[in-house]
Design a protein around this motif. Sequence first.
Motif, PDB file in Angstrom:
ATOM      1  N   PRO A 111      45.011  44.689  28.889  1.00  0.00           N
ATOM      2  CA  PRO A 111      46.147  44.992  28.009  1.00  0.00           C
ATOM      3  C   PRO A 111      47.458  45.285  28.740  1.00  0.00           C
ATOM      4  N   ARG A 112      47.401  45.914  29.929  1.00  0.00           N
ATOM      5  CA  ARG A 112      48.626  46.294  30.635  1.00  0.00           C
ATOM      6  C   ARG A 112      49.151  45.113  31.453  1.00  0.00           C
ATOM      7  N   VAL A 113      50.451  44.873  31.356  1.00  0.00           N
ATOM      8  CA  VAL A 113      51.036  43.755  32.090  1.00  0.00           C
ATOM      9  C   VAL A 113      50.895  43.956  33.597  1.00  0.00           C
ATOM     10  N   GLN A 114      50.958  45.218  34.059  1.00  0.00           N
ATOM     11  CA  GLN A 114      50.794  45.488  35.497  1.00  0.00           C
ATOM     12  C   GLN A 114      49.398  45.082  35.975  1.00  0.00           C
ATOM     13  N   THR A 115      48.395  45.384  35.155  1.00  0.00           N
ATOM     14  CA  THR A 115      47.027  45.012  35.508  1.00  0.00           C
ATOM     15  C   THR A 115      46.864  43.503  35.520  1.00  0.00           C
ATOM     16  N   ARG A 116      47.461  42.837  34.556  1.00  0.00           N
ATOM     17  CA  ARG A 116      47.377  41.369  34.496  1.00  0.00           C
ATOM     18  C   ARG A 116      47.928  40.744  35.784  1.00  0.00           C
ATOM     19  N   TRP A 117      49.081  41.226  36.210  1.00  0.00           N
ATOM     20  CA  TRP A 117      49.695  40.665  37.412  1.00  0.00           C
ATOM     21  C   TRP A 117      48.895  41.022  38.662  1.00  0.00           C
ATOM     22  N   ARG A 118      48.376  42.232  38.721  1.00  0.00           N
ATOM     23  CA  ARG A 118      47.592  42.658  39.879  1.00  0.00           C
ATOM     24  C   ARG A 118      46.366  41.762  40.066  1.00  0.00           C
ATOM     25  N   VAL A 119      45.629  41.545  38.979  1.00  0.00           N
ATOM     26  CA  VAL A 119      44.422  40.712  39.052  1.00  0.00           C
ATOM     27  C   VAL A 119      44.788  39.262  39.330  1.00  0.00           C
ATOM     28  N   TYR A 120      45.885  38.795  38.749  1.00  0.00           N
ATOM     29  CA  TYR A 120      46.307  37.414  38.976  1.00  0.00           C
ATOM     30  C   TYR A 120      46.659  37.178  40.443  1.00  0.00           C
ATOM     31  N   VAL A 121      47.357  38.115  41.045  1.00  0.00           N
ATOM     32  CA  VAL A 121      47.714  37.991  42.467  1.00  0.00           C
ATOM     33  C   VAL A 121      46.455  37.967  43.333  1.00  0.00           C
ATOM     34  N   ALA A 122      45.499  38.853  43.033  1.00  0.00           N
ATOM     35  CA  ALA A 122      44.239  38.853  43.790  1.00  0.00           C
ATOM     36  C   ALA A 122      43.527  37.519  43.644  1.00  0.00           C
ATOM     37  N   PHE A 123      43.509  36.989  42.427  1.00  0.00           N
ATOM     38  CA  PHE A 123      42.884  35.690  42.144  1.00  0.00           C
ATOM     39  C   PHE A 123      43.532  34.580  42.966  1.00  0.00           C
ATOM     40  N   ILE A 124      44.852  34.524  42.972  1.00  0.00           N
ATOM     41  CA  ILE A 124      45.569  33.483  43.722  1.00  0.00           C
ATOM     42  C   ILE A 124      45.303  33.606  45.220  1.00  0.00           C
TER      43      ILE A 124
END
Length: 351
Positions: free
Chosen positions: A182-195
């Motif tokens: 739900p949190r945009v910060q969490t979305r970006w954090r996980v996305y960066v780790a994924f990339i």
Amino acid sequence: MLIQLADTHIPSSLAGPVLVDRHGLPRYWAVVWSAAVTGALANSTHVKKLRYIENLYQHADELCGHGSLDDALGTLSDCRLAEMLESWFISIRNQAVTTEADETRWQVGLGFVTSIVSWIAKSDSHKTLLLIESRLHQLSVLYSQFRVKKRNTPEMLRSLPASTVEVLYEILDPESKDNPFPRVQTRWRVYVAFILMLHQGLRRGEVLLLPADAIRSAFDAKLGRDRCWINVRENAYESAAQDPRYSKPSIKTKDSIRQIPTSETTARIIDSYASNYRGRPQHSFLLNSKSNLPLSTEALTKAFSVISGRLPMQVVRELQSRTGKTTVTPHDLRCTVNSGHSCFKPPVAVC
């Protein structure tokens, strides 16, 4: 903390080693366990086992709050106990070097939890026998087969099918309506780790060690443009002693220290996260948690467990057919990039 009760005013049956918390109060179920095994164990063995059990208590305190292990045991909260045991196991398994003592520590802690659960279950008339047996079976099946000691057998590559990777891109796009966080910060954090793991082939520990200024650049005269790269090594701004994480990430070997070129797209994604969504924590690590602490190994692993639960059934079936697995882990992403199958472009547009 382990203390020795030895006073003339204390009955001999109550004297001996006792676990207490940081306030000096007894660890309730550890005291019950001690009373049950005192006559069957030599004092030295009793003390050694209590030290291992105290390690589990401390880990549970840090993970779920003070007294959480006793609370979970007293209420037969199988989900909470499973979370604590899994996290504790990961913290032991991810040490740079594991020994037979670590194996024993894990087995003693697991035995302690299952013993207490069995005792409570037998005395709790409000629980149905079926539910009790189900909880005990879950703990037994999930964790009794775990082994801490590292094996020397080669690990099979676990390259993800193209359909799984494509769905991961769709789900983890920070702007996706299907993103489970739900949190945009969490979305970006996980996305960066994924990339970083999929495109750059970084290990989970390497990702968690990266500093906020991980992306470096310099002008390449031959190409006539700037080139970007990442230096994969221990964080130069923090020492292991300063790292507050229980499971401290580390570089696997000296051979793991390397310089990896990055695309402009990857560099922009990381810069956008660091500038807009990381916040201003009091540490230098790139991936920052909701509580403004360095992101932990357990939190990243849990995030991918959540992601795996959002995979469409047809994708899960193909994943199982190809790899024998129904979930995606950080290590799977590294295996995929090493096999050359991560040839997709990140879908998110970065300003």
